[in-house]
Design a protein around this motif. Structure first.
Motif, PDB file in Angstrom:
ATOM      1  N   HIS A 249      -5.226   0.757   5.656  1.00 16.57           N
ATOM      2  CA  HIS A 249      -6.564  -0.073   5.750  1.00 16.57           C
ATOM      3  C   HIS A 249      -6.708  -1.233   5.411  1.00 16.57           C
ATOM      4  O   HIS A 249      -6.251  -1.458   4.362  1.00 16.57           O
ATOM      5  CB  HIS A 249      -7.815   1.006   4.927  1.00 16.57           C
ATOM      6  CG  HIS A 249      -8.953   0.299   4.716  1.00 16.57           C
ATOM      7  ND1 HIS A 249     -10.179   0.618   5.421  1.00 16.57           N
ATOM      8  CD2 HIS A 249      -9.314  -0.608   3.926  1.00 16.57           C
ATOM      9  CE1 HIS A 249     -11.135  -0.141   4.971  1.00 16.57           C
ATOM     10  NE2 HIS A 249     -10.764  -0.975   4.045  1.00 16.57           N
TER      11      HIS A 249
ATOM     12  N   ASP B 143      -0.146   8.348  10.713  1.00 18.10           N
ATOM     13  CA  ASP B 143      -0.634   8.619   9.339  1.00 18.10           C
ATOM     14  C   ASP B 143      -0.129   7.480   8.205  1.00 18.10           C
ATOM     15  O   ASP B 143      -0.377   7.519   7.118  1.00 18.10           O
ATOM     16  CB  ASP B 143      -0.718   9.885   8.797  1.00 18.10           C
ATOM     17  CG  ASP B 143       0.703  10.532   8.240  1.00 18.10           C
ATOM     18  OD1 ASP B 143       1.568   9.819   8.723  1.00 18.10           O
ATOM     19  OD2 ASP B 143       0.736  11.447   7.786  1.00 18.10           O
TER      20      ASP B 143
ATOM     21  N   TYR C 101     -10.712   2.260   8.051  1.00 20.50           N
ATOM     22  CA  TYR C 101     -10.722   3.550   7.944  1.00 20.50           C
ATOM     23  C   TYR C 101     -12.176   4.057   8.075  1.00 20.50           C
ATOM     24  O   TYR C 101     -12.601   4.938   8.829  1.00 20.50           O
ATOM     25  CB  TYR C 101     -10.409   3.969   6.556  1.00 20.50           C
ATOM     26  CG  TYR C 101      -8.981   4.115   6.178  1.00 20.50           C
ATOM     27  CD1 TYR C 101      -7.958   3.866   7.221  1.00 20.50           C
ATOM     28  CD2 TYR C 101      -8.338   4.655   4.893  1.00 20.50           C
ATOM     29  CE1 TYR C 101      -6.635   3.812   7.037  1.00 20.50           C
ATOM     30  CE2 TYR C 101      -7.085   4.610   4.816  1.00 20.50           C
ATOM     31  CZ  TYR C 101      -6.159   4.205   5.811  1.00 20.50           C
ATOM     32  OH  TYR C 101      -4.905   4.329   5.264  1.00 20.50           O
TER      33      TYR C 101
ATOM     34  N   GLU D 212       0.785  -1.212  -0.047  1.00 19.33           N
ATOM     35  CA  GLU D 212       0.119   0.007   0.117  1.00 19.33           C
ATOM     36  C   GLU D 212       0.749   1.234   0.213  1.00 19.33           C
ATOM     37  O   GLU D 212       0.350   2.589   0.259  1.00 19.33           O
ATOM     38  CB  GLU D 212      -0.874   0.103   1.320  1.00 19.33           C
ATOM     39  CG  GLU D 212      -2.030  -1.165   1.304  1.00 19.33           C
ATOM     40  CD  GLU D 212      -1.225  -2.350   1.878  1.00 19.33           C
ATOM     41  OE1 GLU D 212      -0.284  -2.242   2.550  1.00 19.33           O
ATOM     42  OE2 GLU D 212      -2.168  -3.195   2.447  1.00 19.33           O
ATOM     43  N   GLY D 213       2.184   1.335  -0.185  1.00 15.38           N
ATOM     44  CA  GLY D 213       2.963   2.569  -0.022  1.00 15.38           C
ATOM     45  C   GLY D 213       3.894   2.171   1.157  1.00 15.38           C
ATOM     46  O   GLY D 213       4.715   0.950   1.204  1.00 15.38           O
TER      47      GLY D 213
END
Ligand code: SAM
Length: 381
Positions: free
Chosen positions: A199, A195, A242, A35-36
């Motif tokens: 999710h 942050d 989320y 997801e990054g």
């Protein structure tokens, strides 16, 4: 972001006392994941255990902006506009910014359609998502023009590097995808490290997994504290849910991903009592008595029953001819009950026609038919 940016970010957090606070070694670390970036467990973590604690001095919120060099020119701005300007200015300052380690790990874009090219957007022609995206971009554009005229251009000393609409849209997208849902409006805040949590659809508990609390008994400093909703094995990623209530269109707009679950597929039907309706006043009165208005929005969810007041409202809108007696004031208290069941054959035929026409016209904006769309998705898989 690069490997070294992530290392610098982690070093910065540890210099600031975050990565080595109460529990050492820290239970999670930022790592590259599908997801990054994400938070990966460094050891087994039990359900509800705190994984991240971030002191207020590291949050970026309206107070941060107010206390900064640009604070004096950002007074009247909306929190998200002020924070956006702050992010862009700090970014432009480069290594002169104390926020650089955080800014350098922020993605350059998400997959949200707000960042798509014209050509990419043409793929979702006809969808409600496309019109939402166009609306959002117009809104951001108008906010940009305002803040450019009122704040950026008159204060060239503070904003020495130019800020473009695309820069501003980036900041909007960053805030949209990273601010925790209840931190909106005046409470809007970016919480570095927290942050980075991604999710997962498999987490379905709606319990709050984060809180803001005093750092300790004798300290008034606030900290943002994030917990894992489930047990996580060492090496696995910590996830949260989320928002269970968001439709796929909202997930796409806010975060740039969707879920293949029926109840995320939502079409919002907009209905209205038009002013040209001969019974406009009475119909509006009845709608308002029942918690609706001149315009009403109904979320139609794939595989779920229709919203309970949708059919009564439709019947009301279509009411006329010999059924109009129901609008008389003596029926005011009982009319909604009548509208919950078919009123007459003519009325029922009208609402069917109106809904069918609305569907046809909505579908006509797609450039392929349902069959072509299905064939295409078959080829893709
Ligand atoms: N992964 C982010 C990063 O690299 O900075 C950190 C999480 S940030 C709060 C939210 C963004 O993470 C989303 O906009 C999306 O790009 C990504 N993301 C989070 N959960 C995801 C998921 N289940 N599938 C795909 N992307 C996800």
């Amino acid at each position: 972001p690069s490997e070294s940016a992530v290392r610098d970010f982690w070093q910065w957090l540890s210099d600031e006392g975050v990565a080595n606070s109460s529990s050492s070694p820290p239970p999670v670390k930022p790592e590259f994941v599908p997801e990054g970036l994400g938070l990966v467990a460094q050891r087994d973590i039990t359900k509800n255990e705190v994984v991240v604690e971030v002191p207020k001095k590291l949050w970026i919120n309206p107070d941060t902006v107010a206390a900064s060099d640009i604070g004096r020119v950002c007074g009247g701005l909306k929190p998200w506009v002020a924070i956006s300007l702050f992010l862009l200015r700090e970014k432009a300052l480069g290594s002169a910014s104390s926020w650089r380690p955080y800014l350098d790990i922020l993605p350059l874009a998400t997959d949200s359609p707000i960042f798509w090219s014209e050509e990419e957007l043409s793929e979702i022609q006809g969808t409600q998502l496309l019109s939402t995206i166009m609306g959002v971009k117009e809104f951001v554009q108008s906010e940009f023009i305002k803040v450019e005229d009122d704040v950026i251009l008159p204060n060239k000393d503070l904003f020495s590097s130019p800020i473009t609409f695309n820069d501003f849209l980036w900041a909007f997208g960053i805030l949209r995808s990273r601010a925790f849902p209840r931190l909106r409006g005046e409470n809007l805040a970016l919480i570095p490290l927290a942050d980075l949590i991604n999710h997962s659809s498999s987490i379905t508990s709606e319990d709050s997994f984060w809180e803001i609390k005093g750092k300790g008994f004798f300290s008034r400093e606030l900290i943002f504290s994030l917990r894992t909703p489930i047990y996580v094995k060492a090496g696995d990623q910590v996830y949260i849910q989320y928002d269970l209530a968001k439709s796929n269109a909202e997930l796409a707009l806010d975060y740039g991903f969707i879920e293949s679950r029926q109840d995320r597929e939502v079409y919002t039907l907009t209905l209205e009592i038009t002013e040209s309706d001969p019974f406009y006043g009475d119909k509006l009165d009845i709608a308002e008595t029942n918690g609706l208005g001149e315009t009403a929005y109904f979320d139609v969810i794939l595989g779920s029953p229709l919203p309970p007041s949708m059919l009564p409202y439709l019947r009301l809108v279509a009411l006329g001819g010999t059924d109009a007696f129901l609008l008389e004031s003596i029926f005011r208290n009982s009319v909604w009950g009548h509208l919950e069941l078919p009123v007459s054959r003519a009325n029922e035929e009208t609402i069917c026609r109106v809904v069918r026409d609305a569907c046809k016209s909505a579908l006509s904006a797609y450039h392929t038919t349902i069959e072509e769309g299905l064939a295409y998705s078959f080829l893709e898989t």
